[in-house]
Design an enzyme around this catalytic site. Structure first.
Site, PDB file in Angstrom:
ATOM      1  N   ASN A   1       0.882  -1.199  -0.095  1.00  0.00           N
ATOM      2  CA  ASN A   1       0.196  -0.381   0.561  1.00  0.00           C
ATOM      3  C   ASN A   1       0.759   1.453   0.289  1.00  0.00           C
ATOM      4  OD1 ASN A   1       0.601   0.430   3.255  1.00  0.00           O
ATOM      5  ND2 ASN A   1      -0.361  -1.065   2.920  1.00  0.00           N
TER       6      ASN A   1
ATOM      7  N   ASP B   1      -3.661  -6.614   5.263  1.00  0.00           N
ATOM      8  CA  ASP B   1      -4.686  -7.352   5.398  1.00  0.00           C
ATOM      9  C   ASP B   1      -4.538  -8.838   5.068  1.00  0.00           C
ATOM     10  OD1 ASP B   1      -6.101  -5.797   7.445  1.00  0.00           O
ATOM     11  OD2 ASP B   1      -7.197  -4.700   5.825  1.00  0.00           O
TER      12      ASP B   1
ATOM     13  N   LYS C   1      10.987 -15.872  -9.846  1.00  0.00           N
ATOM     14  CA  LYS C   1      10.293 -14.669 -10.822  1.00  0.00           C
ATOM     15  C   LYS C   1       8.989 -15.525 -11.537  1.00  0.00           C
ATOM     16  CE  LYS C   1      10.167 -11.339 -14.207  1.00  0.00           C
ATOM     17  NZ  LYS C   1      11.013 -10.509 -15.333  1.00  0.00           N
TER      18      LYS C   1
ATOM     19  N   PHE D   1      -5.352   3.440  14.355  1.00  0.00           N
ATOM     20  CA  PHE D   1      -5.586   4.768  13.499  1.00  0.00           C
ATOM     21  C   PHE D   1      -6.004   3.356  12.438  1.00  0.00           C
ATOM     22  CE2 PHE D   1      -2.499   7.696  12.962  1.00  0.00           C
ATOM     23  CZ  PHE D   1      -1.795   7.728  13.993  1.00  0.00           C
TER      24      PHE D   1
ATOM     25  N   LYS E   1     -14.039   0.229  15.018  1.00  0.00           N
ATOM     26  CA  LYS E   1     -12.862  -0.680  15.340  1.00  0.00           C
ATOM     27  C   LYS E   1     -12.572  -0.395  16.737  1.00  0.00           C
ATOM     28  CE  LYS E   1     -11.783  -0.503  10.301  1.00  0.00           C
ATOM     29  NZ  LYS E   1     -10.647   0.467   9.108  1.00  0.00           N
TER      30      LYS E   1
ATOM     31  N   LYS F   1     -11.336  -4.297  18.899  1.00  0.00           N
ATOM     32  CA  LYS F   1     -10.237  -3.735  19.285  1.00  0.00           C
ATOM     33  C   LYS F   1      -9.618  -4.038  20.407  1.00  0.00           C
ATOM     34  CE  LYS F   1      -8.470  -3.784  14.043  1.00  0.00           C
ATOM     35  NZ  LYS F   1      -7.892  -3.830  13.310  1.00  0.00           N
TER      36      LYS F   1
END
Ligand code: C5P
Length: 399
Positions: free
Chosen positions: A208, A277, A287, A322, A336, A340
């Protein structure tokens, strides 16, 4: 971050004197009021006009300058300082400081000052290694001066060795630290930062756009406040913050293993990392060659590290997460926070410009367990870090 602070910058006569200009600029940019004091030799290396223009204040040099001395006397300069930095510090000024000589503007200010003093030596390697210089530096250290060690490399005199002025980032961070109260002294803080890379062959991975800036800012500010900081970092190009224990990982599973090993001893855990995730079910050792048609990759769910920490947390441990969202920011973040079992969650707006991945600024909402929320305007990530840590300190104080 340096708003309202007065820094006296003593510049002495070494070739590295030109680097003082960059230091002045950075301090002014951070909000500090900078008063430059130059020795007569320093004026041979860098123009007072340069430093005067950058600092926006007259440069002090001559003790017997009738005009300047009546406006800002040297005792007044010493009294106003929150911090004094000598940059570069030559063997000569180091010897004068050690001996208590006061024969010019800078040395009289240094003797009259009660503020912390940071000394940044820069000189030829033979001079630096000379036992008399080392003894003088030791004298200054014992007197409480902070010495920013010079670095090794090619010197201006073309010799190789230790004597080059420390990196600008090290010098600036040392100043920040000297100016910041140690409100997290004795506390252990773990921060996770950056992305994870989930490989499906040796040259390709799923990731990301996280750069790690928010997590690194948190680690930097916590260390400035004298916490023992462990930074668990995914791949990033950022420099490790000064004095932080850096644990480099690549994948979410490695991050989980590293954090699990450290978590029990931590007073505070802040999960700022953008943990992947999912990971490819199989990573090919070679490869993967392209072929006709599409390629299907099966993804397995990665463990939710933060949720695991929430289940195992010990009494008094502060847990912060976050939530980076593109829609329904508050609702998703609240969910969350509860799932959590966090103390609070930092809801990160990914849509507005100047907020989220890769930016130097961020726009966040801090949502607490009791549902109360602080909406912070867009501000530099270091300031956001300060706001988050202020709230963590309040929680620590109440437990
Ligand atoms: O559920 P979501 O991924 O949106 O939650 C974000 C928070 O959870 C962040 O603090 C992130 O660091 C943490 N996280 C985690 N393990 C994962 C995914 C996210 O600890 N696998």
């Amino acid at each position: 971050m340096l708003d309202g602070k007065t820094i006296v910058l003593g510049v002495t006569g070494g070739i590295a004197a030109y680097k003082a200009a960059e230091v002045v600029r950075s301090f002014v940019k951070a909000g500090a009021n900078v008063q430059v004091v130059m020795t007569a030799n320093a004026r041979q290396f860098v123009s007072p006009l340069t430093l005067q223009t950058l600092s926006g204040q007259p440069v002090c040099t001559d003790l017997f300058d009738l005009g300047l001395e009546s406006q800002i006397g040297h005792i007044q300069v010493a009294r106003a300082a929150h911090l004094i930095m000598v940059i570069p510090a030559t063997a000569n000024i180091i010897a004068k400081m050690a001996a208590g000589i006061a024969d010019d503007y800078l040395t009289t200010v240094l003797l009259a000052a009660t503020a912390p003093i940071v000394v940044c030596p820069a000189m030829n390697v033979k001079m630096y290694e000379n036992p008399v210089v080392q003894r003088n530096l030791e004298t200054l250290r014992q007197r409480g001066c902070i010495i920013v060690e010079p670095e090794a490399g090619e010197l201006a005199c073309k010799e190789e060795g230790t004597g080059r002025l420390a990196e600008l980032t090290t010098i600036l961070e040392t100043a920040h630290r000297a100016l910041t109260p140690g409100s997290l002294a004795g506390r252990r803080v773990l921060v996770s930062a950056g992305p994870t890379w989930e490989a499906f062959d040796p040259v390709r991975y799923i990731s990301n756009p996280s750069t790690g800036k928010m997590g690194y800012a948190l680690a930097t500010v916590a260390a400035r406040r004298s916490a023992e900081v462990h930074l668990v970092s995914g791949p990033t190009y950022l420099h490790p913050p000064l004095g932080v224990h850096l644990h480099r990982i690549v994948t979410a599973l490695q991050m989980e293993e590293c954090i699990t090993g450290l978590a029990r001893d931590m007073d505070v855990i802040i999960m700022a990392a953008a943990v992947g995730d999912y990971r490819p079910a199989e990573a090919s050792p070679h490869k993967v060659k392209k072929a006709e048609g599409d390629l299907w990759v099966q993804l397995l769910r990665n463990p939710d590290i933060l949720a695991g920490l929430g289940q195992r947390r010990r009494d008094g441990q502060v847990l912060v997460g976050f939530a980076a969202e593109t829609e329904n920011l508050v609702e998703n973040a609240m969910q969350k926070l509860t799932q959590k079992r966090l103390d609070f969650i930092v809801a990160n707006n990914l849509v507005n410009p100047g907020s989220g991945f890769g930016c130097d600024t961020n726009e966040v909402k801090i949502i607490r367990k009791d549902g109360s929320m602080d909406e912070l305007p867009r501000m530099p990530k270091e300031r956001v870090a300060g706001e988050i840590l202020n709230r963590i300190e309040s929680l620590l104080a109440s437990t």
